[in-house]
Motif scaffolding. Structure first.
Motif, PDB file in Angstrom:
ATOM      1  N   ASN A 317       2.878  -7.391  -8.477  1.00 54.13           N
ATOM      2  CA  ASN A 317       2.729  -6.241  -7.784  1.00 54.13           C
ATOM      3  C   ASN A 317       1.420  -5.272  -8.048  1.00 54.13           C
ATOM      4  OD1 ASN A 317       5.231  -6.860  -6.685  1.00 54.13           O
ATOM      5  ND2 ASN A 317       6.274  -6.033  -8.356  1.00 54.13           N
ATOM      6  N   VAL A 318       0.497  -5.742  -7.151  1.00 50.03           N
ATOM      7  CA  VAL A 318      -0.813  -4.869  -7.404  1.00 50.03           C
ATOM      8  C   VAL A 318      -0.697  -3.416  -7.244  1.00 50.03           C
ATOM      9  CG1 VAL A 318      -3.152  -4.616  -6.785  1.00 50.03           C
ATOM     10  CG2 VAL A 318      -2.127  -6.974  -6.736  1.00 50.03           C
ATOM     11  N   ASP A 319       0.015  -3.050  -6.156  1.00 45.62           N
ATOM     12  CA  ASP A 319       0.433  -1.665  -6.120  1.00 45.62           C
ATOM     13  C   ASP A 319       1.586  -1.685  -5.196  1.00 45.62           C
ATOM     14  OD1 ASP A 319      -0.475  -2.233  -3.268  1.00 45.62           O
ATOM     15  OD2 ASP A 319      -2.443  -1.479  -3.786  1.00 45.62           O
ATOM     16  N   ASP A 320       2.082  -0.467  -4.301  1.00 43.52           N
ATOM     17  CA  ASP A 320       3.413  -0.455  -3.747  1.00 43.52           C
ATOM     18  C   ASP A 320       3.283  -1.316  -2.459  1.00 43.52           C
ATOM     19  OD1 ASP A 320       4.415   1.006  -5.382  1.00 43.52           O
ATOM     20  OD2 ASP A 320       3.795   2.870  -4.344  1.00 43.52           O
ATOM     21  N   ARG A 321       1.954  -2.034  -2.047  1.00 49.55           N
ATOM     22  CA  ARG A 321       1.863  -2.522  -0.824  1.00 49.55           C
ATOM     23  C   ARG A 321       1.543  -4.154  -0.977  1.00 49.55           C
ATOM     24  NH1 ARG A 321      -2.689   1.274   1.536  1.00 49.55           N
ATOM     25  NH2 ARG A 321      -3.303   1.020  -0.516  1.00 49.55           N
ATOM     26  N   VAL A 322       0.829  -4.254  -2.046  1.00 47.05           N
ATOM     27  CA  VAL A 322       0.298  -5.848  -2.299  1.00 47.05           C
ATOM     28  C   VAL A 322       0.915  -6.408  -3.482  1.00 47.05           C
ATOM     29  CG1 VAL A 322      -1.927  -7.055  -2.754  1.00 47.05           C
ATOM     30  CG2 VAL A 322      -1.890  -5.231  -1.279  1.00 47.05           C
ATOM     31  N   THR A 323       1.416  -7.769  -3.153  1.00 49.60           N
ATOM     32  CA  THR A 323       1.954  -8.469  -4.032  1.00 49.60           C
ATOM     33  C   THR A 323       1.165  -9.986  -3.873  1.00 49.60           C
ATOM     34  OG1 THR A 323       3.987  -7.606  -3.889  1.00 49.60           O
ATOM     35  CG2 THR A 323       3.879  -9.745  -5.144  1.00 49.60           C
ATOM     36  N   LEU A 324       0.819 -10.521  -5.303  1.00 50.18           N
ATOM     37  CA  LEU A 324       0.151 -11.584  -5.346  1.00 50.18           C
ATOM     38  C   LEU A 324       1.000 -12.922  -6.024  1.00 50.18           C
ATOM     39  CD1 LEU A 324      -3.443 -10.911  -6.638  1.00 50.18           C
ATOM     40  CD2 LEU A 324      -2.657 -10.920  -4.293  1.00 50.18           C
ATOM     41  N   LYS A 325       1.224 -13.914  -5.328  1.00 46.86           N
ATOM     42  CA  LYS A 325       1.969 -14.965  -5.955  1.00 46.86           C
ATOM     43  C   LYS A 325       1.509 -16.086  -6.115  1.00 46.86           C
ATOM     44  CE  LYS A 325       6.292 -13.169  -3.539  1.00 46.86           C
ATOM     45  NZ  LYS A 325       7.442 -13.751  -2.608  1.00 46.86           N
ATOM     46  N   PHE A 364      -0.932 -20.448  -3.297  1.00 49.47           N
ATOM     47  CA  PHE A 364      -1.170 -18.940  -3.740  1.00 49.47           C
ATOM     48  C   PHE A 364      -0.832 -18.137  -2.359  1.00 49.47           C
ATOM     49  CE2 PHE A 364      -4.255 -21.033  -6.143  1.00 49.47           C
ATOM     50  CZ  PHE A 364      -3.981 -20.878  -7.567  1.00 49.47           C
ATOM     51  N   GLN A 365      -0.169 -16.817  -2.540  1.00 54.48           N
ATOM     52  CA  GLN A 365       0.277 -16.144  -1.749  1.00 54.48           C
ATOM     53  C   GLN A 365      -0.322 -14.763  -1.831  1.00 54.48           C
ATOM     54  OE1 GLN A 365       4.494 -16.047  -0.608  1.00 54.48           O
ATOM     55  NE2 GLN A 365       4.527 -18.360  -0.671  1.00 54.48           N
ATOM     56  N   ILE A 366      -0.819 -14.046  -0.795  1.00 54.41           N
ATOM     57  CA  ILE A 366      -0.781 -12.550  -0.906  1.00 54.41           C
ATOM     58  C   ILE A 366       0.169 -11.792   0.249  1.00 54.41           C
ATOM     59  CG2 ILE A 366      -2.692 -12.676   0.701  1.00 54.41           C
ATOM     60  CD1 ILE A 366      -3.766 -10.000  -0.552  1.00 54.41           C
ATOM     61  N   VAL A 367       1.396 -11.115  -0.267  1.00 47.40           N
ATOM     62  CA  VAL A 367       2.146 -10.506   0.453  1.00 47.40           C
ATOM     63  C   VAL A 367       1.728  -9.022   0.664  1.00 47.40           C
ATOM     64  CG1 VAL A 367       4.420  -9.869   0.630  1.00 47.40           C
ATOM     65  CG2 VAL A 367       3.934 -12.133  -0.420  1.00 47.40           C
ATOM     66  N   TYR A 368       1.818  -8.488   1.878  1.00 47.63           N
ATOM     67  CA  TYR A 368       1.476  -7.134   2.267  1.00 47.63           C
ATOM     68  C   TYR A 368       2.771  -6.417   2.778  1.00 47.63           C
ATOM     69  CZ  TYR A 368      -0.779  -2.876   3.865  1.00 47.63           C
ATOM     70  OH  TYR A 368      -1.032  -1.731   4.100  1.00 47.63           O
ATOM     71  N   GLU A 369       3.176  -5.395   2.413  1.00 48.44           N
ATOM     72  CA  GLU A 369       4.149  -4.626   2.835  1.00 48.44           C
ATOM     73  C   GLU A 369       3.895  -3.050   3.162  1.00 48.44           C
ATOM     74  OE1 GLU A 369       7.064  -5.491   3.922  1.00 48.44           O
ATOM     75  OE2 GLU A 369       7.366  -7.796   3.055  1.00 48.44           O
ATOM     76  N   GLY A 370       3.271  -2.755   4.308  1.00 46.62           N
ATOM     77  CA  GLY A 370       2.870  -1.335   4.661  1.00 46.62           C
ATOM     78  C   GLY A 370       3.913  -0.894   5.403  1.00 46.62           C
ATOM     79  N   ASP A 371       3.475   0.208   5.902  1.00 45.57           N
ATOM     80  CA  ASP A 371       4.299   1.090   6.818  1.00 45.57           C
ATOM     81  C   ASP A 371       4.480   0.488   8.167  1.00 45.57           C
ATOM     82  OD1 ASP A 371       6.099   3.322   7.721  1.00 45.57           O
ATOM     83  OD2 ASP A 371       4.436   4.266   8.502  1.00 45.57           O
TER      84      ASP A 371
END
Length: 748
Positions: A317-325, A364-371
């Motif tokens: 969890n790079v920060d509250d918005r970005v997760t790398l898998k 490889f995934q990058i997951v983004y969870e913004g508002d």
């Protein structure tokens, strides 16, 4: 593949992934920090009802918010209702067929909305993808996963080509196991039932430190046969499975998580042979046994399937918005068995066979969870190998056709799928995946004088002709987009419209006979589906009622059709892109909490599948023929529905008593594209019931389950080889009869 090639591919994947990471801040620069992350463990409490969270779009979100037709089934509920394996899921899922393949004990075939693949031969790809904890299971052998240690099962209907890639042209099934957590726990479950069924399942989770946990589960599943091999006296349709899973979870910080998991399955159930439907010229050996589960097969009873897998999941969890898998996985397996197509002691049409396969995958995934913006992007690589050999023993001719070969697959894909909240009421989602496949196929086919080839023990067999001997390669690529628009008139109502494209890769027919079908050396092309869907998902009556309704239309192009035709003393097998078709239908699912103690769930499915064009090859005349007015879809009933009420009685300090009956119905369907009045199923109804007592502290549970209480006898597969040479072998395989099971469970 050489280490240099693997390193080169790894560098390319890493470069692509780095570009995705670099792009994430630009996508997110105007986004606000997400308020709260979703609970990924499956079900989260909400006012008035339970909100079901799924990962259908490779990220956790509410089932109501997903513009895809998804059925999510809780693992514990399936266990309580006596579901033994993955095939039980189709009784609760619209327009879905999940069955044990003909002549098999643990090989899975799947069809969703008319799209799938019945033939489990190595080299053939499934039309419904199976995922075990986000790892694609490329081969169907031992894929009829037993229900134990499972968090939930998700069935995604319609093409999933953007997020799940090739070979999910009909849909995808996700088998999600439980994460360990950091608290000591365990449970032991024991069952005894009809046909001397004995199931023993145990699981444990043990924290080693505050950041490290280990756990595992073991299942021993045994049952006598539903029938008997009247020739050898052995059990027929029996079960003997040993399976285990183990995992290690490490979370050194709140933002880092690692999971190393392994699984192993060994199935030594007896070979499942054919039950004859008709006799043959008054010869007693060919007379059909009185019981549908009995056979007189003489091909042999030994059968063994073993598969293994290991995977490593890493999340940051790079920060509250970005997760790398990162998801790294390796699987392999072997199958040795016999199928007696004629169902007699005579070697009229016997098939001894051997399969093996292995696969390596990296994602490889990058997951983004913004508002307002959410989504996932990534890259995927698969390196797979499948090989096998089998004899087609033609006893009436004194001949054997030996077939062997292999197929190597390398697939590389890049994908992205993002949703954007245009306003509080409008959402748009766009996605796409580019896939590049390279396949190398080797096929050898030889006719020998004698019964069985040297490969299967007959060193005296004399080679007569070589029918096929080639190695060839083919490269295919495809872009599979997806788009959807959602409208939320209220927070509890979602309407959506979507478009998606599905793709099943091309390949080589491992049975192909070049002497009868010369074009087999060129392989067959990919098939595609363009699918359109509109749907409604809503809560009502203070969220006591949840329902979803969807209508779909699919344009199915270049459909791969497998055909086996008797020609003289040979069997011509070929796969061609013979058909175009149109499929449309409706689906509905309802969950209603009538009172605090009484609830009802129900589903309904309707599929109208029609071939518009079928041009197939006739190996006898060596001409193409139009059979559009003759053929129909296989494994696709027009109607299916189910109703499952549940009543929970509170015993106070004595716990709870749950009564859960259910009824499910599937209308008539064909076993093959060509209709056959003897083989095709007329439709059937299954009635099940479960009574479950649970202690007040939920540590103890006892259940009694009856399945198929009306003792329906229904066909789930068959073979059609008429004619004197083949012993007029029209044979069938059946679903389970009526059974009763008592289960006790202790949790600690």
């Amino acid at each position: 593949m050489s280490s240099t090639s693997r390193l080169s591919i790894g560098l390319k994947l890493g470069t692509a992934f780095a570009a995705l990471i670099a792009a994430a801040p630009a996508l997110a620069q105007d986004e606000e920090t997400q308020v709260a992350a979703a609970n990924v463990d499956g079900i989260e409490e909400s006012a008035g009802d339970e909100e079901i969270l799924v990962t259908a779009r490779r990220r956790s979100e509410s089932l109501q918010d997903v513009p895809i037709s998804v059925t999510a089934l809780d693992g514990e509920t399936l266990e309580d209702q006596g579901a033994t394996d993955l095939t039980a899921v189709m009784q609760r899922t619209p327009n879905t067929t999940l069955q044990i393949a003909r002549g098999s004990n643990s090989t899975l075939i799947g069809f969703i909305r008319g799209v799938g693949q019945q033939d489990p031969l190595w080299g053939f790809e499934p039309g419904v993808g199976l995922y075990l904890d986000d790892v694609y299971v490329a081969r169907p052998q031992a894929a009829v996963l037993d229900i134990f240690d499972v968090e939930r099962i998700e069935v995604l209907r319609g093409p999933q080509g953007t997020l799940y890639g090739r070979n999910t042209i009909g849909g995808a099934v996700k088998y999600v196991t439980r994460r360990l957590g950091n608290e000591f726990s365990g449970r032991v479950r024991a069952s005894y039932g009809s046909y001397d069924q004995i199931d023993l399942v145990g699981s444990v989770t043990a924290p080693v430190t505050d950041t490290l946990s280990v756990g595992g589960a073991v299942a021993w599943l045994q049952r006598d046969g539903y029938g008997e091999n009247l020739n050898t006296g052995t059990e027929h349709y029996n079960k003997d499975v040993l399976a285990a899973r183990a995992s290690i979870e490490f979370a050194p910080t709140s933002d880092l998580f690692f999971r190393l998991a392994g699984d192993w399955i060994r199935d030594t159930s007896n070979a499942r042979h054919a039950h004859r439907l008709i006799g043959n010229a008054g010869i007693p050996a060919y007379d059909p046994p009185a019981d549908e589960y009995d056979t007189r097969a003489g091909a042999g009873d030994p059968n063994e399937v073993e598969t293994r897998g290991i995977s490593l999941l890493a999340e940051w969890n790079v920060d509250d918005r970005v997760t790398l898998k990162s998801i790294t996985a390796y699987r392999d397996g072997e199958t040795e068995g016999n199928i007696d197509f004629d169902g007699t002691p005579l070697p009229t049409l016997d098939i001894p066979a051997f399969y093996e396969d292995d696969q390596f995958s990296q994602e490889f995934q990058i997951v983004y969870e913004g508002d307002r913006l959410q989504g996932v992007a990534g890259v995927y690589y698969l390196d797979g190998h499948a090989a096998g050999a089998f004899d087609t023993v033609l006893g009436n001719a004194g001949l054997t056709i030996f077939t062997a070969g292999s197929v190597d697959t390398r697939s590389l894909a890049a994908f992205a799928d993002f949703s954007y909240n245009l306003s509080d009421r409008w959402r748009v989602s766009l996605g796409g995946r580019y896939t590049s496949d390279r396949r190398e196929g080797t096929v050898f086919r030889q006719t020998l004088l004698g019964l069985r080839s040297p490969f299967f023990g007959n060193e005296a067999a004399v080679p007569l002709t070589t029918n096929t001997d080639y190695t060839n390669t083919r490269e295919d690529d495809q872009f599979t987009p997806r788009a959807s628009l959602s409208f939320l008139p209220t927070p509890d109502v979602t309407l959506y419209a979507s478009y998606s494209k599905g793709y099943k890769s091309g390949g080589f027919d491992m049975r192909g006979d070049a002497s009868l079908t010369p074009n087999t050396v060129n392989g067959y092309d990919p098939e595609t589906v363009d699918a359109y869907e509109v749907g409604l998902k809503a809560y009502a009556l203070d969220r006591a009622l949840y329902f979803s309704v969807a209508g779909f239309y699919s344009d199915y192009q270049d459909q791969q059709v497998t055909v086996q035709v008797p020609v003289g003393t040979n069997v011509a097998s070929f796969v061609n892109n013979a058909a175009d078709s149109r499929i449309w239908g409706l689906e509905a699912e309802v969950r209603a909490n009538i009172t605090d103690a009484f609830s009802v769930s129900a589903m309904f499915g309707y599929t109208n599948a029609d071939f518009k064009r079928v041009i197939t090859f006739d190996p006898v005349t060596q001409q193409d023929v139009d059979v559009s007015d003759i053929w129909g879809f296989q494994n696709t009933p027009e109607f299916n529905f189910a109703v499952a009420p549940t009543y929970v009685h509170d015993l106070g300090g004595g716990g709870t008593l749950t009564f859960a009956p259910s009824i499910s119905y599937r209308s008539s369907y064909q076993q093959f594209e060509v209709p056959n009045a003897l083989l095709d199923e007329d439709g059937y109804t299954l009635v099940d019931a479960a009574i479950v007592w649970t202690s007040a502290d939920q540590r103890f549970q006892v259940s009694a389950v009856g399945r198929n209480l009306a003792d329906e006898r229904y066909r789930i597969g068959g073979y059609n080889f008429p004619g004197a040479l083949f012993g007029n072998s029209i044979v069938a395989f059946y679903g389970p009869p009526r059974t009763f099971t008592i289960t006790g469970e202790v949790r600690f």
